[in-house]
Design a protein around this motif. Structure first.
Motif, mmCIF file in Angstrom:
data_model
loop_
_atom_site.group_PDB
_atom_site.id
_atom_site.type_symbol
_atom_site.label_atom_id
_atom_site.label_comp_id
_atom_site.label_asym_id
_atom_site.label_seq_id
_atom_site.Cartn_x
_atom_site.Cartn_y
_atom_site.Cartn_z
ATOM 1 N N TYR A 194 15.447 -12.908 -46.561
ATOM 2 C CA TYR A 194 14.582 -13.804 -45.785
ATOM 3 C C TYR A 194 13.140 -13.710 -46.278
ATOM 4 O O TYR A 194 12.462 -14.730 -46.461
ATOM 5 N N LYS A 195 12.669 -12.480 -46.496
ATOM 6 C CA LYS A 195 11.282 -12.290 -46.953
ATOM 7 C C LYS A 195 11.063 -12.915 -48.331
ATOM 8 O O LYS A 195 10.015 -13.508 -48.594
ATOM 9 N N ASN A 196 12.062 -12.810 -49.205
ATOM 10 C CA ASN A 196 11.933 -13.402 -50.540
ATOM 11 C C ASN A 196 11.940 -14.932 -50.498
ATOM 12 O O ASN A 196 11.416 -15.583 -51.402
ATOM 13 N N CYS A 241 21.445 -11.171 -37.622
ATOM 14 C CA CYS A 241 20.437 -11.916 -38.381
ATOM 15 C C CYS A 241 19.084 -11.889 -37.662
ATOM 16 O O CYS A 241 18.039 -11.660 -38.282
ATOM 17 N N LYS A 242 19.125 -12.108 -36.357
ATOM 18 C CA LYS A 242 17.890 -12.123 -35.564
ATOM 19 C C LYS A 242 17.171 -10.776 -35.641
ATOM 20 O O LYS A 242 15.948 -10.712 -35.847
ATOM 21 N N ALA A 243 17.942 -9.687 -35.501
ATOM 22 C CA ALA A 243 17.345 -8.345 -35.533
ATOM 23 C C ALA A 243 16.746 -8.041 -36.905
ATOM 24 O O ALA A 243 15.650 -7.477 -37.009
ATOM 25 N N LYS A 244 17.456 -8.414 -37.960
ATOM 26 C CA LYS A 244 16.968 -8.163 -39.322
ATOM 27 C C LYS A 244 15.632 -8.867 -39.566
ATOM 28 O O LYS A 244 14.711 -8.310 -40.171
ATOM 29 N N LYS A 245 15.522 -10.106 -39.094
ATOM 30 C CA LYS A 245 14.281 -10.865 -39.305
ATOM 31 C C LYS A 245 13.144 -10.327 -38.440
ATOM 32 O O LYS A 245 12.018 -10.172 -38.916
ATOM 33 N N GLU A 246 13.455 -10.043 -37.165
ATOM 34 C CA GLU A 246 12.410 -9.575 -36.251
ATOM 35 C C GLU A 246 11.825 -8.239 -36.689
ATOM 36 O O GLU A 246 10.629 -7.989 -36.521
ATOM 37 N N HIS A 247 12.675 -7.372 -37.255
ATOM 38 C CA HIS A 247 12.206 -6.055 -37.701
ATOM 39 C C HIS A 247 11.763 -6.067 -39.171
ATOM 40 O O HIS A 247 11.498 -5.008 -39.741
#
Length: 501
Positions: free
Chosen positions: A138-140, A126-132
């Motif tokens: 999350y963006k939506n 989850c952390k990697a997906k958000k950071e990248h």
């Protein structure tokens, strides 16, 4: 017998027209506790109506004094009754308040198969997906000013109606929006938050959670359902262990991520564990001195940490071992197992077991405005007060009577039946099936039967059906057998439960 709920106290918001025996006393005690800043430990038997009484006695105070109520349960399935009770209160008194239902982020994630990985792996994912900036969900949930803002519409709906987390997840799935982010945003304005024990009693989770939603412990009212589970859950949370197996897996992970220094550190850790294991001699386990192990680790190993699961677990164990707090038992243990060649040999493990849950709870019960701990098995009350570190000056200990007549409860013991491991056999399972079928013949209502394992459930249910198929043609079993299967989802189990009731 239920009575008319002629409650004169205007602070109380009771959702039903009738009130049960014992429930009115519990309701008034809850209201006293919240008004006086006390912590009520309530042994309240099943059927007294704990959810309605605890919320009914505290909600109005919370709304008037800007306090947030955290309703903590040990299981996701127990959230539904809290939600339904809040809906009834809201409708009966025409109140405006916001209530949100939160479960762990991993269980709300829209990515497929995330429920099947470990919590450490999920957090890294989850952390990697958000950071990248690779997580569209999350963006939506946090659209930019010039983008379509469906997320705000969902948040407004959630603030105006009380919804189960599964309902929010289903609604968000239609628009590829992260439901966890939506709920967290709504929790910032919430008056009632339904969540797990760990959201408040795990320090790492609590610090992040409360910071994100902008809430403070001293402005919190905490209701803890099934609170007899709390000590064991927290001791398990605070306990850590490593074994030769977990160290080997950590070594493989270090190799996979190309961290040579981590491989060497993990290899040295295993050597230390095996070396200390030789001190066991004929003992299967011994207490291990904290400083002795720390000295060996500091001499041979640098910090162990990494992106992979077993590396993190190993690093976390080393950190927990070095804690200075009392209340932990450090144990070196030996087990005899087969190795890869099929030979039996000694395998060693180290445990850092928490024996004192107040390490986690005393801070909470000193800081919160008020709390209610309730369960049908919260006795002896004095013991729970002590082991949870609840201050004497704040504690209210109350035991309530069951609302049901004693003659309604029949307790029977059938001799000659046991699930003790060495006594298990086809013959024993058949005897169980015969006795259960005999009960089915004489009980008109539905019956719930609980087994210690799925294997035993399947064995006995097989013989039950076999006996029923061979039974006297003049007698038929009217009740279908509904079986819970080990691979059932949470939704499958709820459907099974609805069929039973």
């Amino acid at each position: 017998m239920p009575q008319k709920s002629d409650i004169s106290n205007s602070d109380i918001l009771f959702p039903y027209s009738n009130i049960r025996d014992g429930q009115k006393e519990f309701l008034n005690d809850v209201n006293t506790a919240v008004n006086e800043g006390k912590i009520l430990l309530a042994h309240a038997p099943t059927g007294i109506g704990k959810t309605a009484a605890s919320l009914g006695g505290m909600l109005n105070y919370g709304l008037k004094n800007n306090k947030v109520i955290f309703f903590l349960t040990p299981k996701h399935t127990q959230h539904e009754i809290v939600i339904e009770t809040l809906k009834k209160i809201k409708e009966k008194y025409a109140l405006k308040f916001i209530a949100v239902d939160i479960i762990g982020k991993q269980w709300m994630c829209m990515y497929p198969d995330t429920e099947d990985i470990s919590s450490n792996e999920f957090n890294e994912f989850c952390k990697a997906k958000k950071e990248h900036e690779e997580c569209e969900f999350y963006k939506n949930a946090h659209p930019k000013k010039n983008e379509s803002n469906i997320a705000d519409g969902i948040k407004n709906k959630l603030k105006n109606s009380i919804m189960h987390s599964e309902e929010v997840k289903e609604l968000c799935s239609r628009h590829n929006i992260c439901p966890y982010e939506i709920i967290i945003e709504c929790a910032k304005d919430a008056n009632v938050i339904i969540c797990d024990y760990f959201h408040i009693f795990s320090k790492t989770v609590r610090d992040t959670f409360l910071t994100r939603i902008g809430k403070e412990l001293n402005d919190s009212i905490i209701i803890i359902d099934e609170s007899h589970n709390l000590p064991e859950r927290l001791m398990s949370l605070l306990s850590h262990s490593i074994s030769e197996f977990s160290i080997d897996r950590a070594g493989k992970e270090a190799e996979n991520v190309g961290k040579i220094y981590l491989q060497e550190a993990v290899l040295n850790l295993k050597k230390i564990l095996v070396l200390f294991g030789k001190e066991l001699d004929n003992n299967n386990e011994i207490f291990m001195e904290k400083d002795k192990f720390v000295a060996a680790v500091e001499k041979h190993i640098r910090k162990i940490d990494g992106p992979a699961n077993c590396l993190k677990i190993t690093g976390k164990f080393l950190g927990s071992w070095n804690m200075s707090e009392p209340g932990f038992a450090r144990i070196l243990k030996k087990e005899i197992r087969k190795d890869a060649t099929g030979r039996y040999r000694d395998y060693f493990s180290l445990y850092c077991n928490c024996l004192d849950p107040s390490i986690s709870t005393s801070e909470i019960f000193n800081a919160c405005h008020s709390a209610v701990l309730m369960s049908g098995t919260l006795i002896p009350l004095e013991m729970y007060k002590d082991i949870l570190g609840i201050p004497d000056k704040r504690a209210m200990l109350k035991e309530y009577k069951s609302p049901f007549p004693k003659e309604n409860k029949l307790v029977m013991v059938v001799e000659g039946l046991t699930t003790k491991y060495e006594m298990r056999s086809e013959e024993m399972f058949k005897k169980y099936a015969e006795n259960i079928n005999e009960i089915l013949k004489h009980v008109d209502g539905n019956i719930a039967i609980f087994f210690p394992s799925y294997k035993i459930l399947n064995k006995i249910s097989f013989f039950m059906k076999e006996i029923q198929d061979k039974s006297d043609k003049n007698f038929t079993f009217a009740k279908p057998i509904l079986l819970e299967q080990q691979d059932m989802t949470k939704e499958d189990r709820m459907e099974l439960y609805k069929k039973l009731i």
